[in-house]
Enzyme design. Structure first.
Site, mmCIF file in Angstrom:
data_model
loop_
_atom_site.group_PDB
_atom_site.id
_atom_site.type_symbol
_atom_site.label_atom_id
_atom_site.label_comp_id
_atom_site.label_asym_id
_atom_site.label_seq_id
_atom_site.Cartn_x
_atom_site.Cartn_y
_atom_site.Cartn_z
ATOM 1 N N TYR A 149 -32.796 -27.775 2.135
ATOM 2 C CA TYR A 149 -32.766 -28.629 0.941
ATOM 3 C C TYR A 149 -34.167 -28.655 0.337
ATOM 4 C CZ TYR A 149 -31.908 -32.998 -1.750
ATOM 5 O OH TYR A 149 -31.770 -33.946 -2.734
ATOM 6 N N THR A 208 -32.416 -35.850 -9.663
ATOM 7 C CA THR A 208 -32.748 -34.662 -8.865
ATOM 8 C C THR A 208 -31.547 -33.745 -8.730
ATOM 9 O OG1 THR A 208 -32.162 -35.747 -6.785
ATOM 10 C CG2 THR A 208 -34.463 -35.909 -7.510
ATOM 11 N N HIS A 229 -36.457 -46.000 -2.177
ATOM 12 C CA HIS A 229 -36.098 -44.767 -2.861
ATOM 13 C C HIS A 229 -35.030 -44.923 -3.943
ATOM 14 C CE1 HIS A 229 -36.071 -40.586 -3.611
ATOM 15 N NE2 HIS A 229 -36.263 -40.147 -2.393
#
EC number: 2.3.1.21
Length: 775
Positions: free
Chosen positions: A589, A602, A473
Site C-alpha cells: 500500500y 487519498t 487521522h
C-alpha cells in the site's frame, strides 16, 4: 494555584434591600472586547464568503462592468441590445417620487450589469472546472510538454490569475470520477498477478468475471447516482467506515506522529519554545479563519482541495458505542494542557488580543512550577482515549455527563488543541543510534495516558524543548498537518526571536490570571475502567517496534539528475528490501492523494507490480548484466509512475472497490470477489511525507532546518509500516514499524535492509558498478 484562579465578572450579596451587584470593570471590559472580537470574526467570514463566492470575479470587476455599461448608454451605444429597456418597464413609475426615468434607467443598468457579471463568473468557473478536468499534463515526460498542455496551462493561468483565497477554487474543482468497473477489475487482477500462483490467479479471475457480469452493474448504478448528487463519492464513506466506525483503539492503529527540526535548536527552555510555537499556531489559525493562506498548487497553477483544513483546530473525536462523531467548533479561545498527571485550561487571549509569546511562556512555566499533586483518577484519565472506543463511550456517558467532570471534559474537548508537557528529553543524538527511534515511539503513544488521542492533534513538548505532534487521522490526512507544521516551525525559527538566554522576546504581563486547574470527581469504579483501558493501550504500545533512521549518502538531487522519480526509486528499493527480509513479495500500500478533485482525500497505489518483482528477481540472479538490470529498473519505475498518476487522477483501484462494497452491504448483496478483495492484508504499508508546501525560507540557504517527517504503526500484525521523507538533496528519513509479537517481522532488520538497498541503488543514478559492494 488552580483554586486561586477563580476570576469572576461580578459578585453579589443578598441585602435587606435586595441583591447588591458589585461589577468588575476590568472583567466587563474583557467581556466587551471578546464580543467585539466575535463580531469582527463574523464580519470577516461574511466578507470572505462574498469574495470567495464571486471568484474569479471581484467587486472591482463588478464596478467596471457597471461603469462600462453606463458609459456606453451615455454614448448612445446599447450593449444590452434592448434588455435595459425591458428591465426598466418592470420598474413601477408612480410608487415613489424619486423614481424618475433617469433613476429607473440607472437601476436597470445596475440590474443588467450585475446579471452580466454573475453570468460571466458562472461561465468562468465552468470553464475553469472543465480545464481542471484535463490531466494529460501528468502523463507527459519531463521536458516534452505538448502544445495542448501549453495552451491549457495558459488558459488556467488566465482564469485564475487574481490572487485566490484559501477556498476560492473549491467550487471550480471537478468531481472525482467513478471509474468503469471493467477498468478497475482489469487493474486489480494485474496488481495481484505477481502475488498469486497460476491456480490462485485463475480462481480470482473467475470471481472477478462473475462479479463484473452479475453483481457489479447494479452496484455501479448506485455509485454513479451518488457521484452526481454528492461532491465526492468516496470521502464521506471513507471517513465514516474506515475511521469513525472503527472500534479498536486509536493509539498505534490510527493516530500518527510528526517530528520537529532535528539538526537545529533555537532554545533549550521548554516553556519558551512552547510559548513561541503556540503563538505561531494561533497565528496560523487566524490566517485559516480569514482564508489568507494560499491554496496548495501543483505546478504552481493546479489548485488542490483545501476542505480538510477546515477542521484542523477546535476539533475532537467523540466516542460512541457504534460510531464516533467529529465535533468541530468555529472558535476556541483556550488550549488544554497536561503535565505530571494534572489537566489545565490555558487562555490564549486577553480580551480580544492574542497573548504574546512571552506571556504564553510565563503561563506554561507556571504550570511547570505547580507542585500540586493529581486528583484521584486524574493522572491516567486520558487512557480512556487510548483504549477501546466502546468502553470509553460508555464511561463518558456514565461518569462525565454531569457536574465538574462534564465541565472539565468540555474544557478539553472544546480546546483549540491539546498540549502535553513531558518530563523526558528526546531528539536526534548523533552519538546514540536509537535516539530517533525513541523520539518517534514517544510521539506515537507516549506512556498511553499523557496524550488526548481524540483531539485533532496533540502538541507534545519535551523537557529539552524539542516538539512533535500526535494527530488523529479521521479529520484529515498527513499533508494537511504538514502544512500547519511547516508554517509553525518556519515562523518559530525565522520570525519569532529568542533572547540570548533562550526566552521569548518581550516582558511578561504578570497580572494575567494563571492557568485554570481542571477539577474532577472520579469514583473508584471509574478508576478501574481507566486502568483497564490503560492496560489495553499499554499492551498495544509495548508490542510496537519502531526503527527510525536517516540516509545521508544522497537524496532526491542525485536521483532526479538521472531522470528517475525519487518516489519510484524508494518504492522499488522497498520491494527489494522486503524480498531480502522475508524472501517473498506482499500486497503493498502506498498512499497518494486525490486533492485535485473536490473533497478528495487519498487513493492507494499498489506498488508491488509485475515489473517491480521482475527487477527484484533479476537482482537475486547473479547472471544478469548491468544494462539488463537498468532496463528492468526503468520499466518498473515507469510502471510505478503510471500507477501513481492514475491514482491521483481518479483511476485508482481500491477506493472504487471499497465504495462498491459499501453499496453491496446497503443492498444486502454478497460478493465473494469483493469480500476477498477487502479481506486482503496490507503487509507492507507505505507513505511518503510531503514537505516544502510553504516556501517560507530557502532550504538550500538553511540546510539544517529539516524536520524528520513522521510515522505510524504497522497495519498488519505480521507486516511493516514504512513512512519516509525525501527531505532534501542529500537526506532521506525512514520510520519503520512492526510488532514484536510477530516472528516474521523485525523493524530494525528491515530498516537495515532498506538502508543497504537504498545505498547500493546508487548505480541507477550514478552509474556505479553492480559488483564489488554496490548494487
Amino acid at each position: 494555584m488552580a483554586e486561586a484562579h477563580q476570576a469572576v465578572a461580578f459578585q453579589f450579596t443578598v441585602t435587606p434591600d435586595g441583591v447588591d451587584f458589585q461589577l468588575s470593570r476590568e472583567a466587563l471590559k474583557h467581556v466587551y472586547l471578546s464580543g467585539i472580537n466575535s463580531w469582527k470574526k463574523r464580519l470577516i467570514r461574511i466578507k470572505n464568503g462574498i469574495l470567495r463566492g464571486v471568484y474569479p470575479g471581484s467587486p472591482t470587476s463588478w464596478l467596471v462592468v457597471v461603469m462600462t455599461t453606463m458609459g456606453s448608454s451615455y454614448c448612445n451605444v446599447d450593449l444590452s441590445m434592448g434588455m435595459i429597456c425591458c428591465i426598466r418597464k418592470y420598474i413601477p413609475e408612480g410608487c415613489c417620487r424619486y423614481l424618475t426615468l433617469q433613476t429607473r434607467t440607472l437601476i436597470s443598468v445596475g440590474i443588467f450589469s450585475t446579471g452580466v457579471w454573475v453570468t460571466g463568473i458562472f461561465l468562468f468557473r465552468q470553464t475553469l472546472k472543465l480545464l481542471l478536468s484535463y490531466h494529460g499534463w501528468m502523463f507527459e515526460l519531463h521536458g516534452q510538454t505538448s502544445r495542448t498542455t501549453k495552451i491549457w496551462a495558459i488558459c488556467v493561468r488566465l482564469l485564475s490569475n487574481r490572487r485566490p483565497m484559501l477556498y476560492s477554487f473549491q467550487t471550480s474543482l471537478p468531481k472525482l470520477p467513478v471509474p468503469k468497473v471493467a477498468a478497475t477489475v482489469h487493474r486489480y487482477l494485474e496488481s495481484v498477478r505477481p502475488l498469486l500462483d497460476d491456480e490462485q490467479y485463475y480462481r480470482m479471475e473467475m470471481l472477478a468475471k462473475d462479479f463484473q457480469e452479475k453483481t457489479a452493474p447494479r452496484l455501479q448504478k448506485y455509485l454513479v447516482l451518488k457521484s452526481w448528487w454528492a461532491t465526492n463519492y468516496v470521502s464521506d464513506w471513507w471517513e465514516e467506515y474506515i475511521y469513525l466506525r472503527g472500534r479498536s483503539p486509536l493509539v498505534v492503529n490510527s493516530n500518527y506522529y510528526v517530528m520537529d527540526f532535528v539538526f537545529t535548536q533555537h532554545t533549550n527552555i521548554q516553556a519558551a519554545r512552547l510559548g513561541s510555537v503556540v503563538h505561531a499556531m494561533i497565528m496560523y489559525r487566524r490566517k485559516l479563519d480569514r482564508e489568507e493562506i494560499k491554496p496548495v498548487m501543483a505546478l504552481g497553477i493546479v489548485p488542490m482541495c483545501s476542505y480538510q483544513m477546515e477542521r484542523m483546530f477546535n476539533t475532537t473525536r467523540l466516542p460512541g458505542k457504534d460510531t464516533d462523531v467529529l465535533q468541530h467548533l468555529l472558535d476556541s479561545r483556550h488550549v488544554a494542557v497536561y503535565h505530571k498527571g494534572r489537566f489545565y485550561k490555558l487562555w490564549l487571549y486577553q480580551g480580544s488580543q492574542l497573548l504574546k509569546p512571552r506571556d504564553l511562556e510565563m503561563q506554561f512555566q507556571r504550570i511547570l512550577d505547580d507542585p500540586s499533586p493529581p486528583q484521584p483518577g486524574e493522572e491516567k484519565l486520558a487512557a480512556f482515549t487510548a483504549g477501546g472506543r466502546v468502553q470509553w463511550a460508555e464511561a463518558r456517558q456514565t461518569y462525565f455527563n454531569t457536574g465538574k467532570n462534564k465541565a472539565s471534559l468540555e474544557a478539553i474537548e472544546k480546546a483549540a488543541f491539546f498540549v502535553t508537557l513531558d518530563e523526558e528529553s528526546h531528539g536526534l543524538d548523533p552519538e546514540n543510534e536509537a535516539s530517533l527511534s525513541l523520539y518517534g515511539k514517544s510521539l506515537l503513544h507516549g506512556n498511553c495516558y499523557n496524550r488526548w488521542f481524540d483531539k485533532s492533534f496533540n502538541l507534545i513538548s519535551f523537557k529539552n524543548a524539542k516538539l512533535g505532534l500526535n494527530t488523529e487521522h479521521s479529520w484529515a490526512d498527513a499533508p494537511i498537518v504538514g502544512h500547519l507544521w511547516e508554517f509553525v516551525l518556519a515562523t518559530d525559527a525565522f520570525h519569532l526571536d529568542y533572547t540570548d538566554a533562550g526566552h521569548c522576546q518581550g516582558k511578561p504581563n504578570h497580572s494575567l490570571a494563571p492557568p485554570q486547574r481542571l477539577l474532577w470527581d472520579i469514583p473508584e469504579e471509574c478508576q478501574e475502567l481507566i486502568e483497564s483501558s490503560y492496560q489495553v493501550a499499554k499492551t498495544l504500545a509495548d508490542d510496537v517496534e519502531l526503527y527510525c533512521f536517516h540516509f545521508a549518502t544522497f537524496g532526491k538531487g542525485l536521483i532526479k539528475k538521472c531522470r528517475t522519480s525519487p518516489d519510484a526509486f524508494v518504492q522499488i528499493a522497498l520491494q527489494l528490501a522486503h524480498f531480502r527480509d522475508k524472501g517473498k513479495f506482499c500486497l503493498t500500500y502506498e498512499a497518494s492523494m486525490t486533492r485535485m478533485f473536490r473533497d478528495g482525500r487519498t487513493e492507494t497505489v499498489r506498488s508491488c507490480t509485475t515489473e517491480a518483482t521482475a527487477f527484484v528477481q533479476a537482482m537475486m540472479d547473479s547472471g544478469y548484466m548491468k544494462p539488463d538490470l537498468q532496463d528492468l529498473f526503468r520499466k518498473a519505475a515507469e510502471k510505478h509512475q503510471l500507477l501513481y498518476r492514475l491514482a491521483m487522477t481518479g483511476a485508482g483501484i481500491d477506493r472504487h472497490l471499497f465504495c462498491l462494497y459499501v453499496v453491496s452491504k446497503y443492498l444486502g448483496l454478497h460478493s465473494p470477489f469483493l469480500a476477498q478483495v477487502l479481506s486482503e492484508p496490507w503487509r507492507l504499508s507505505t507513505s511518503q511525507i510531503a514537505q516544502f508546501q510553504i516556501h517560507m525560507f530557502d532550504p538550500e540557504k538553511y540546510p539544517n532546518h529539516i524536520a524528520a517527517g513522521g510515522g505510524f504503526g504497522p497495519v498488519a500484525d505480521d507486516g511493516y509500516g514504512v513512512s519516509y521523507m525525501i527531505a532534501g538533496e542529500n537526506t532521506i528519513f525512514f520510520h519503520v514499524s512492526s510488532k514484536f509479537s510477530s516472528s516474521e517481522t523485525n523493524a530494525q532488520r528491515f530498516g537495515n535492509h532498506i538502508r543497504q538497498e537504498i545505498g547500493r541503488g546508487g548505480w541507477v543514478t550514478a552509474g556505479r558498478n553492480i559488483r564489488g559492494g554496490s548494487l
